[in-house]
Design a protein around this motif. Structure first.
Motif, PDB file in Angstrom:
ATOM      1  N   UNK A   1     -54.683   3.709  30.127  1.00 28.88           N
ATOM      2  CA  UNK A   1     -54.575   4.745  31.607  1.00 28.88           C
ATOM      3  C   UNK A   1     -53.318   4.108  32.273  1.00 28.88           C
ATOM      4  N   UNK A   2     -52.506   3.518  31.893  1.00 29.25           N
ATOM      5  CA  UNK A   2     -51.208   3.162  32.617  1.00 29.25           C
ATOM      6  C   UNK A   2     -49.927   3.863  32.350  1.00 29.25           C
ATOM      7  N   UNK A   3     -49.032   4.015  33.481  1.00 25.59           N
ATOM      8  CA  UNK A   3     -47.796   4.470  32.982  1.00 25.59           C
ATOM      9  C   UNK A   3     -47.124   3.189  33.163  1.00 25.59           C
ATOM     10  N   UNK A   4     -46.230   3.049  32.122  1.00 29.40           N
ATOM     11  CA  UNK A   4     -45.352   1.656  32.190  1.00 29.40           C
ATOM     12  C   UNK A   4     -44.420   1.653  33.366  1.00 29.40           C
ATOM     13  N   UNK A   5     -44.551   0.567  34.124  1.00 22.99           N
ATOM     14  CA  UNK A   5     -43.772   0.400  35.501  1.00 22.99           C
ATOM     15  C   UNK A   5     -44.389   0.813  36.479  1.00 22.99           C
ATOM     16  N   UNK A   6     -45.952   1.324  36.385  1.00 30.06           N
ATOM     17  CA  UNK A   6     -46.433   2.071  37.535  1.00 30.06           C
ATOM     18  C   UNK A   6     -47.308   1.194  38.211  1.00 30.06           C
TER      19      UNK A   6
ATOM     20  N   UNK B   1     -55.172  15.094  29.138  1.00 29.68           N
ATOM     21  CA  UNK B   1     -54.443  14.337  27.920  1.00 29.68           C
ATOM     22  C   UNK B   1     -55.617  13.807  26.984  1.00 29.68           C
ATOM     23  N   UNK B   2     -56.811  13.365  27.398  1.00 33.06           N
ATOM     24  CA  UNK B   2     -57.784  12.857  26.428  1.00 33.06           C
ATOM     25  C   UNK B   2     -59.056  13.202  27.114  1.00 33.06           C
ATOM     26  N   UNK B   3     -60.277  13.424  26.336  1.00 34.17           N
ATOM     27  CA  UNK B   3     -61.501  13.273  26.928  1.00 34.17           C
ATOM     28  C   UNK B   3     -62.021  14.814  27.394  1.00 34.17           C
ATOM     29  N   UNK B   4     -62.865  14.903  28.045  1.00 32.59           N
ATOM     30  CA  UNK B   4     -63.723  15.979  28.434  1.00 32.59           C
ATOM     31  C   UNK B   4     -63.895  15.778  29.911  1.00 32.59           C
ATOM     32  N   UNK B   5     -63.550  16.739  30.840  1.00 29.38           N
ATOM     33  CA  UNK B   5     -63.749  16.774  32.251  1.00 29.38           C
ATOM     34  C   UNK B   5     -63.871  18.038  32.913  1.00 29.38           C
ATOM     35  N   UNK B   6     -63.918  17.906  34.094  1.00 29.83           N
ATOM     36  CA  UNK B   6     -63.700  18.910  35.132  1.00 29.83           C
ATOM     37  C   UNK B   6     -63.133  18.536  36.502  1.00 29.83           C
TER      38      UNK B   6
ATOM     39  N   UNK C   1     -62.481  23.390  33.868  1.00 31.09           N
ATOM     40  CA  UNK C   1     -62.198  22.459  32.869  1.00 31.09           C
ATOM     41  C   UNK C   1     -60.867  21.544  32.707  1.00 31.09           C
ATOM     42  N   UNK C   2     -60.983  20.465  32.463  1.00 35.84           N
ATOM     43  CA  UNK C   2     -60.052  19.730  32.221  1.00 35.84           C
ATOM     44  C   UNK C   2     -60.060  19.027  31.075  1.00 35.84           C
ATOM     45  N   UNK C   3     -58.929  19.544  30.213  1.00 34.78           N
ATOM     46  CA  UNK C   3     -59.229  19.241  28.468  1.00 34.78           C
ATOM     47  C   UNK C   3     -57.774  19.073  28.150  1.00 34.78           C
ATOM     48  N   UNK C   4     -57.547  18.301  27.029  1.00 34.63           N
ATOM     49  CA  UNK C   4     -56.214  18.230  26.383  1.00 34.63           C
ATOM     50  C   UNK C   4     -55.689  19.672  25.964  1.00 34.63           C
ATOM     51  N   UNK C   5     -54.382  19.562  26.172  1.00 29.36           N
ATOM     52  CA  UNK C   5     -53.697  20.853  25.640  1.00 29.36           C
ATOM     53  C   UNK C   5     -53.715  21.845  26.940  1.00 29.36           C
TER      54      UNK C   5
ATOM     55  N   UNK D   1     -68.392  11.855  26.669  1.00 32.35           N
ATOM     56  CA  UNK D   1     -68.872  10.556  26.691  1.00 32.35           C
ATOM     57  C   UNK D   1     -67.477   9.470  25.989  1.00 32.35           C
ATOM     58  N   UNK D   2     -66.280   9.911  26.183  1.00 33.55           N
ATOM     59  CA  UNK D   2     -65.289   9.098  26.094  1.00 33.55           C
ATOM     60  C   UNK D   2     -64.354   9.012  27.502  1.00 33.55           C
ATOM     61  N   UNK D   3     -63.503   7.935  27.661  1.00 33.89           N
ATOM     62  CA  UNK D   3     -62.812   8.041  28.731  1.00 33.89           C
ATOM     63  C   UNK D   3     -61.798   9.306  28.882  1.00 33.89           C
ATOM     64  N   UNK D   4     -61.741   9.722  30.365  1.00 37.36           N
ATOM     65  CA  UNK D   4     -61.009  10.878  30.594  1.00 37.36           C
ATOM     66  C   UNK D   4     -59.732  10.563  31.123  1.00 37.36           C
TER      67      UNK D   4
END
Ligand code: F6R
Ligand code: MN
Length: 200
Positions: free
Chosen positions: A19-24, A106-111, A126-130, A148-151
């Motif tokens: 969950x990191x942006x390189x250089x962030x 980008x990854x996982x399932x949320x809202x 809904x906040x979902x990949x794609x 049930x996985x990181x969002x």
């Protein structure tokens, strides 16, 4: 144009595992940082007595400052719950109220829980990949991991947006997203708290 950039960050490499942006610049929010965010204060106290896990981290890049510029933040929210409420972010309005934001799943399932500051109306999106969410200006927003996985998500917002946490901290969101029969459900906070009273 080149002169207005503070460091070279035209290309953002996103690490969806960390969950990191390189250089962030990365900040962690633990359960103890989220006092007052969960409606169920008893469940919060019980959870905190058991430990103080990292609930989410945010990694931010600010390629340039000033009018017209954009900043980005990669967020990762762990899966889990406090009572019936899913792990969530503190939530905020932008200090510069008209600032809108776009969130990409980008990854996982949320809202996302969106609350119009003027009308008080809430929406669970809904906040979902794609997929992407457009957060209008003057709208309080909170991100919630219902899976049930990181969002993991990327937020892109005006460099001048800023964060106002105080307005929301004073009153919290009007609605909560809770697990009802295992499904994310939007409920009025007072109605949710009333159901707890019945069961305790
Ligand atoms: C920026 C934005 C996100 C959040 C992040 C963490 O405007 O909306 O980058 O900052 O999701 O949430 P908060 O800031 O509410 O702790
Ligand atoms: Mn924001």
């Amino acid at each position: 144009m080149k002169g207005s950039r503070e460091f070279s960050s035209l290309f953002w490499r996103l690490d969806l595992e960390k969950g990191e942006i390189e250089g962030g610049i990365t900040v962690q929010r633990r359960l103890s940082d989220l006092r007052g965010c969960f409606a169920d204060a008893s469940a919060y106290a019980v959870a905190l007595a058991q430990g103080d896990p990292v609930i989410y981290t945010v990694s931010t890049v600010e390629p340039a400052r000033g009018p017209g510029q954009l900043h980005g933040a990669l967020g990762i929210i762990m899966p889990g719950r406090v009572g019936a409420e899913y792990y969530l972010t503190r939530g905020h309005l932008h200090a510069w109220r008209p600032a809108a934001e776009v969130y990409l799943g980008l990854r996982g399932q949320g809202v996302m829980l969106l609350e119009d500051e003027v009308t008080g109306e809430s929406e669970m999106v809904p906040l979902l990949p794609h997929s992407a969410i457009y957060v209008p200006g003057c709208t309080a927003h909170r991100t919630i991991n219902t899976g049930d996985e990181p969002l993991v998500y990327l937020g892109i917002y005006p460099a001048e947006a800023g964060h106002d946490y105080e307005a929301i901290a004073k009153r919290n969101f009007r609605q909560v997203v809770v697990a009802v029969n295992g499904k994310p459900t939007l409920l009025d906070r007072a109605a949710f708290l009333a159901t707890l009273g019945d069961n305790r």
